[in-house]
Design an enzyme around this catalytic site. Structure first.
Site, PDB file in Angstrom:
ATOM      1  CE  LYS A 261      -3.254   2.617   2.844  1.00 46.84           C
ATOM      2  NZ  LYS A 261      -3.660   2.826   4.187  1.00 46.84           N
TER       3      LYS A 261
ATOM      4  N   GLY B 216      -7.493   9.317  10.865  1.00 48.05           N
ATOM      5  CA  GLY B 216      -7.476   9.292  12.160  1.00 48.05           C
ATOM      6  C   GLY B 216      -8.661  10.184  12.890  1.00 48.05           C
TER       7      GLY B 216
ATOM      8  CB  ALA C  69      -7.711   7.511   5.367  1.00 49.66           C
ATOM      9  N   GLY C  70     -10.370   7.750   7.582  1.00 48.12           N
ATOM     10  CA  GLY C  70     -11.639   8.628   7.871  1.00 48.12           C
ATOM     11  C   GLY C  70     -13.025   8.021   8.353  1.00 48.12           C
TER      12      GLY C  70
ATOM     13  CG  ASN D 161      -5.837   1.314  11.878  1.00 47.88           C
ATOM     14  OD1 ASN D 161      -4.483   1.333  11.698  1.00 47.88           O
ATOM     15  ND2 ASN D 161      -5.991   0.644  13.106  1.00 47.88           N
ATOM     16  CB  THR D 162      -8.771   5.498  13.437  1.00 50.42           C
ATOM     17  OG1 THR D 162      -7.239   5.987  13.182  1.00 50.42           O
ATOM     18  CG2 THR D 162      -8.881   6.355  15.073  1.00 50.42           C
TER      19      THR D 162
END
Lengths: 390, 66, 257
Positions: C97, C158, C184-185, C206-207
């Protein structure tokens, strides 16, 4: 290869030695999809489902062109109007076609310019005459011209067309060409002379029918004509226009193939400006015999709306072959470009008529009459919104 | 001779191979990869790769990340 | 879940459309998160190893899960290429990635460097998954450069901000032929569901998982949300138009008859 030697014995897939051959993935896809397309497959439920979408797929286009969508014509028109407003606002572009020659090497059964037609007078304007025509037309305030020749490289060689383009660019901001399909290098040359757009009517995307109607001349070669827009784009043209002559094959199928052709080329050349014309087969002087499908105004409107909904950013030109009432209404819904001050005879604009026209016009309003109409309809006539910065 | 490993100076014997350095330092060989003087060294070469004076070695492994 | 509806990236088939990130939570929870999330692909980063006996993350990732190393830390194409080559040497496959970030405040990716890195690494046989800021022209360039997948961000990393770039992701889904994986996000399963409903090929989170109160439970919620969104997309969304009659002033009245 002499074009006289291309007769009805010539295989429509066989290129002549002087023709550019480019890769055929778009051609293959269009023919395959068209073959698979059956307008009768769609249901009422499909139409409702498609109308809920913002971004349409080719299959959705197929639904909008189908008989199942015909009862929804008013809804299609309302949606088409919304899309036109979003992408074009109230702007409607004006232009006029200028026929500079009507010599033709092809024998297309349905056309008044076909080689066998002895009734019409052939002519070709010399460059001074071309310039007189251009000057005369530009007095109307038009900034966009579409120059046409019949399809004869012998009488209308590329260099002649190039010189005519240079003259046209002196008097007009935008120069479109509707000439015989040419090679990439020819389009590059013409672009350098100042041409912006290229229009090629495929006539029909059905190879069997195409073969039947195009019995002589280089036009007989199907894949070369098909790839003309792509060659034009490779040659650096700013935009290209597509059309079938509706009525040669079943109009729903040819309309589908036309839009799919444009869609695939737009995805391959994202910078290209795309537009459509929607000619229907109409009465002509001295055409050879042929039988056609009937295309009603209702059919034509459905096709125009489907194109607008499927590719909202593409231009749609409505020609003067259609009557005034149809043109007026379609301009309010989905057409974005219209011709005015039209005479398809050679030398007609400067009063020095020397050659016969390709087809009869049904709406011969002048530029100022067309501007008046547009304003009265709440639309904004625009001559040109473009600067050629090269 | 002097080398640098993950930013720290180390004194090692001449003729030490990359593999013996890694194992000697307590790394799990299967879980790490080494770069010498900013060049990736192929895993299969670790036992043959003899370190030179002043070599700058980075030993890396996977960690959690998004 | 329809087992015929596979996701293919770089020639490898996946049944799950949930890619999990392994950052910001403890190793011990990673295998639970993978299992409950049904994830078949997980991202990891490459950093200096230490010998302090910290248990290596690979010990917590079940066999058969595809590793997706990222190039986090790279600030330009050259660094990304270097990290990718190192990561591949660890022998966990060809996926990479590309994450090139030279803005440490918002962590927004550098699209231009990403294109360069993609081109170089695709030539070396990597299966490149390119993390990018959703720009259609850049996405096209990434595909031309050989990317196996394009990963547009939904919002800055994040932030759990949700689908800030939704309309631009929609454009990519419509125009780009390689898998579009939204990364992301995304802060909630409902956002993952929404983006799958729009036609995205997969979601990465992830976050949102790492900072949940109950990490394995949240991974499971994402799993279900992604399946639901995908199903809705495949089923075709419902109809709003109910009849053929139109507005009061017809545009087509002029046709007569």
């Amino acid at each position: 290869m002499q074009t006289e030697s291309i007769t009805r014995e010539h295989d429509i897939w066989e290129y002549t030695p002087d023709m550019d051959i480019i890769e055929t993935s778009v051609l293959d896809q269009v023919l395959e999809s068209k073959q698979a397309y059956n307008p009768d497959d769609y249901t009422d439920a499909d139409i409702k489902s498609v109308l809920n979408k913002t971004i349409l797929s080719p299959n959705d286009l197929g639904a909008l062109l189908s008989p199942a969508a015909t009862p929804y014509l008013e809804t299609l028109a309302q949606r088409a109007l919304q899309e036109t407003k979003k992408h074009f606002g109230n702007t409607r572009y004006l232009f006029t076609p200028l026929y500079i020659a009507n010599h033709c090497d092809n024998s297309c059964i349905y056309c008044g310019f076909n080689k066998e037609n002895d009734i019409i007078t052939r002519a070709k304007l010399d460059l001074d005459a071309v310039e007189r025509e251009l000057i005369s037309i530009s007095k109307s305030g038009l900034q966009e011209i579409l120059m046409l020749t019949g399809e004869s490289p012998e009488y209308s060689p590329i260099e002649y067309i190039g010189e005519a383009v240079k003259l046209a660019k002196k008097h007009f901001n935008i120069v479109g060409l509707e000439i015989y399909p040419a090679n990439v290098a020819d389009y590059t040359y013409l672009r350098d002379c100042g041409a912006d757009f290229v229009t090629v009517f495929q006539e029909t995307y059905n190879p069997e029918i195409y073969e039947r109607f195009h019995i002589g001349g280089k036009k007989r070669i199907f894949p070369y004509r098909f790839a003309a827009q792509e060659r034009a784009l490779k040659g650096g043209m700013r935009g290209v226009a597509f059309a079938s002559l509706l009525g040669l094959d079943h109009h729903r199928k040819d309309a589908y193939a036309t839009a799919l052709h444009a869609y695939l080329l737009q995805r391959k050349y994202p910078h290209a400006e795309i537009s459509f014309s929607v000619p229907r087969i109409r009465p002509i002087k001295g055409s050879l015999d042929g039988d056609f499908y009937e295309v009603s105004e209702r059919d034509l409107l459905q096709i125009i709306c489907a194109f607008r909904i499927f590719m909202p950013f593409a231009g749609i030109t409505i020609s003067s072959r259609e009557n005034k009432i149809f043109r007026d209404n379609v301009l309010k819904i989905a057409a974005t470009k219209v011709s005015a001050g039209v005479d398809t005879g050679i030398g007609a604009h400067s009063g020095e008529s020397v050659g016969d026209e390709q087809f009869e016009i049904d709406d011969n309003r002048s530029v100022s009459q067309m501007k008046d109409y547009l304003k009265s309809a709440g639309l904004e006539p625009v001559m040109s919104d473009y600067i050629d910065a090269r | 001779m002097n080398i640098t490993l993950n930013g720290e100076r180390l004194d090692i014997a001449e003729g030490t191979s990359l593999e013996s350095l890694i194992e000697g330092q307590g790394f799990e060989l299967a879980r790490v990869i080494a770069e010498v003087d900013e060049h990736v060294v192929s895993k299969s070469d670790y036992d043959d790769y003899i370190l030179h004076e002043g070599a700058d070695i980075l030993v890396l492994s996977f960690v959690g990340g998004g | 879940m329809n087992s015929n509806d596979k996701l293919t990236i770089g020639g490898t088939e996946f049944t799950s459309r949930f890619i999990l990130g392994s950052g910001k939570y403890s190793h011990e929870l990673i295998s639970a998160a993978i299992e409950r999330g049904g994830a078949e692909m997980i991202t990891v980063a490459l950093r200096r190893a230490n010998t302090s006996g910290d248990d290596n993350i690979l010990n917590h990732i079940p066999k058969g899960i595809t590793l997706l190393p990222n190039t986090s830390g790279a600030r330009d194409a050259k660094e990304a290429i270097r990290i990718a080559r190192l990561a591949r040497e660890l022998g966990c496959g060809d996926f990479i990635k590309i994450e090139v970030i030279r803005d440490s405040k918002y962590l927004l990716p550098d699209n231009n460097e990403t294109i360069k890195a993609t081109e170089a690494l695709a030539k070396e046989g990597f299966k490149v998954m390119a993390y990018m800021y959703p720009d259609l022209n850049v996405a096209r360039d990434l595909v031309s450069a050989g990317a196996s997948s394009v990963m547009p961000l939904a919002a800055p990393i994040g932030t759990n901000m949700g689908l800030a770039t939704k309309e631009f992701i929609r454009i990519l889904i419509d125009e780009i032929d390689v898998p579009i994986i939204v990364d992301a996000g995304i802060g909630r399963p409902s956002e993952a569901c929404q983006v799958m409903e729009m036609g995205a090929d997969a979601v990465m989170a992830n976050t949102a998982v790492a900072t949940a109160g109950d990490i394995p439970l949240m991974a499971d919620a994402f799993r279900q949300a992604i399946i639901a969104g995908r199903q809705a997309y495949l089923a075709g969304l419902g109809r709003v138009i109910t009849d053929k009659a139109a507005a009061s002033s017809p545009l087509t009245g002029f046709l007569g008859e």
